[in-house]
Design a protein around this motif. Structure first.
Motif, PDB file in Angstrom:
ATOM      1  N   ILE A   1      37.466 -34.899  -3.072  1.00  0.00           N
ATOM      2  CA  ILE A   1      38.284 -36.002  -2.557  1.00  0.00           C
ATOM      3  C   ILE A   1      37.403 -37.017  -1.844  1.00  0.00           C
ATOM      4  CG2 ILE A   1      40.131 -36.596  -0.936  1.00  0.00           C
ATOM      5  CD1 ILE A   1      41.270 -33.800  -1.434  1.00  0.00           C
ATOM      6  N   SER A   2      36.382 -36.519  -1.172  1.00  0.00           N
ATOM      7  CA  SER A   2      35.531 -37.396  -0.381  1.00  0.00           C
ATOM      8  C   SER A   2      34.645 -38.296  -1.234  1.00  0.00           C
ATOM      9  CB  SER A   2      34.668 -36.568   0.571  1.00  0.00           C
ATOM     10  OG  SER A   2      34.160 -37.374   1.588  1.00  0.00           O
ATOM     11  N   VAL A   3      34.474 -37.978  -2.498  1.00  0.00           N
ATOM     12  CA  VAL A   3      33.658 -38.830  -3.373  1.00  0.00           C
ATOM     13  C   VAL A   3      34.286 -40.220  -3.491  1.00  0.00           C
ATOM     14  CG1 VAL A   3      32.829 -39.128  -5.731  1.00  0.00           C
ATOM     15  CG2 VAL A   3      32.687 -36.897  -4.642  1.00  0.00           C
ATOM     16  N   ARG A   4      35.585 -40.254  -3.730  1.00  0.00           N
ATOM     17  CA  ARG A   4      36.267 -41.539  -3.876  1.00  0.00           C
ATOM     18  C   ARG A   4      36.326 -42.287  -2.541  1.00  0.00           C
ATOM     19  NH1 ARG A   4      40.981 -44.186  -3.391  1.00  0.00           N
ATOM     20  NH2 ARG A   4      41.504 -45.667  -5.010  1.00  0.00           N
ATOM     21  N   THR A   5      36.648 -41.559  -1.471  1.00  0.00           N
ATOM     22  CA  THR A   5      36.760 -42.233  -0.174  1.00  0.00           C
ATOM     23  C   THR A   5      35.413 -42.755   0.307  1.00  0.00           C
ATOM     24  OG1 THR A   5      36.559 -40.129   0.995  1.00  0.00           O
ATOM     25  CG2 THR A   5      38.783 -40.928   0.529  1.00  0.00           C
ATOM     26  N   HIS A   6      34.325 -42.085  -0.081  1.00  0.00           N
ATOM     27  CA  HIS A   6      33.015 -42.578   0.335  1.00  0.00           C
ATOM     28  C   HIS A   6      32.681 -43.898  -0.357  1.00  0.00           C
ATOM     29  CE1 HIS A   6      29.096 -42.411   2.102  1.00  0.00           C
ATOM     30  NE2 HIS A   6      28.525 -42.574   0.924  1.00  0.00           N
ATOM     31  N   GLY A   7      33.051 -44.034  -1.619  1.00  0.00           N
ATOM     32  CA  GLY A   7      32.823 -45.300  -2.316  1.00  0.00           C
ATOM     33  C   GLY A   7      33.599 -46.440  -1.688  1.00  0.00           C
ATOM     34  N   VAL A   8      34.840 -46.178  -1.318  1.00  0.00           N
ATOM     35  CA  VAL A   8      35.655 -47.203  -0.666  1.00  0.00           C
ATOM     36  C   VAL A   8      35.050 -47.556   0.685  1.00  0.00           C
ATOM     37  CG1 VAL A   8      37.939 -47.698   0.292  1.00  0.00           C
ATOM     38  CG2 VAL A   8      37.739 -46.490  -1.884  1.00  0.00           C
ATOM     39  N   TYR A   9      34.580 -46.549   1.409  1.00  0.00           N
ATOM     40  CA  TYR A   9      33.959 -46.781   2.724  1.00  0.00           C
ATOM     41  C   TYR A   9      32.689 -47.628   2.588  1.00  0.00           C
ATOM     42  CZ  TYR A   9      31.065 -45.770   6.779  1.00  0.00           C
ATOM     43  OH  TYR A   9      30.241 -45.881   7.867  1.00  0.00           O
ATOM     44  N   LYS A  10      31.860 -47.318   1.602  1.00  0.00           N
ATOM     45  CA  LYS A  10      30.621 -48.093   1.429  1.00  0.00           C
ATOM     46  C   LYS A  10      30.909 -49.548   1.083  1.00  0.00           C
ATOM     47  CE  LYS A  10      26.921 -46.573   1.602  1.00  0.00           C
ATOM     48  NZ  LYS A  10      26.013 -46.538   2.749  1.00  0.00           N
TER      49      LYS A  10
END
Length: 142
Positions: free
Chosen positions: A54-63
């Protein structure tokens, strides 16, 4: 609010989230004794490990939000960019905390201590990805 105050608030929010992530796990470890592990414990470990994805997608949005904030420094859009970054980061915090929360539930079902530590450290590692770096204003094009 100055940029230093924004950094300070975001840093405090990170420490608060670290506590909220690990508190259920620590409480579960203190108050529940291990018995014979069952299939439910392994299922919870698998779900906790799967929640890392799940954190893969949220990390891209965060970056992307971090880059947007960096490009809007010293402009009229800077306050809105900081607010957007904080909102995106809160969602990313939830995604990063899920492995430790699955570990806390796994303790109730006698999940082995090594697997509990793996999930807890995975959450801590993910939370470190969401620390706010010192943003440098964009360099003018040469």
């Amino acid at each position: 609010m100055t940029r230093g105050e924004v950094y300070q608030r975001l840093e405090l929010a990170w420490w608060r989230q670290l506590g909220l992530t690990l508190a259920p796990l620590l409480l579960a470890c203190l108050f529940f004794k291990a018995s014979e592990p069952g299939i439910m414990a392994l299922l919870l470990f698998a779900m906790g490990a799967g929640s890392l994805l799940i954190s893969v997608r949220t990390h891209g949005v965060y970056k992307r939000a971090l880059e947007t904030t960096r490009t809007h420094l010293d402009t009229a859009q800077e306050p809105a960019a900081w607010l957007n970054l904080a909102a995106v980061r809160r969602i990313a915090f939830l995604a990063a905390s899920t492995p430790a929360w699955f570990a806390a539930i796994g303790v109730l079902f006698s999940l082995h201590a090594a697997l509990v530590f793996l999930l807890a450290f995975a959450s801590i590692g993910l939370l470190f990805l969401y620390r706010i770096p010192r943003l440098v204003p964009p360099q003018p094009a040469a």
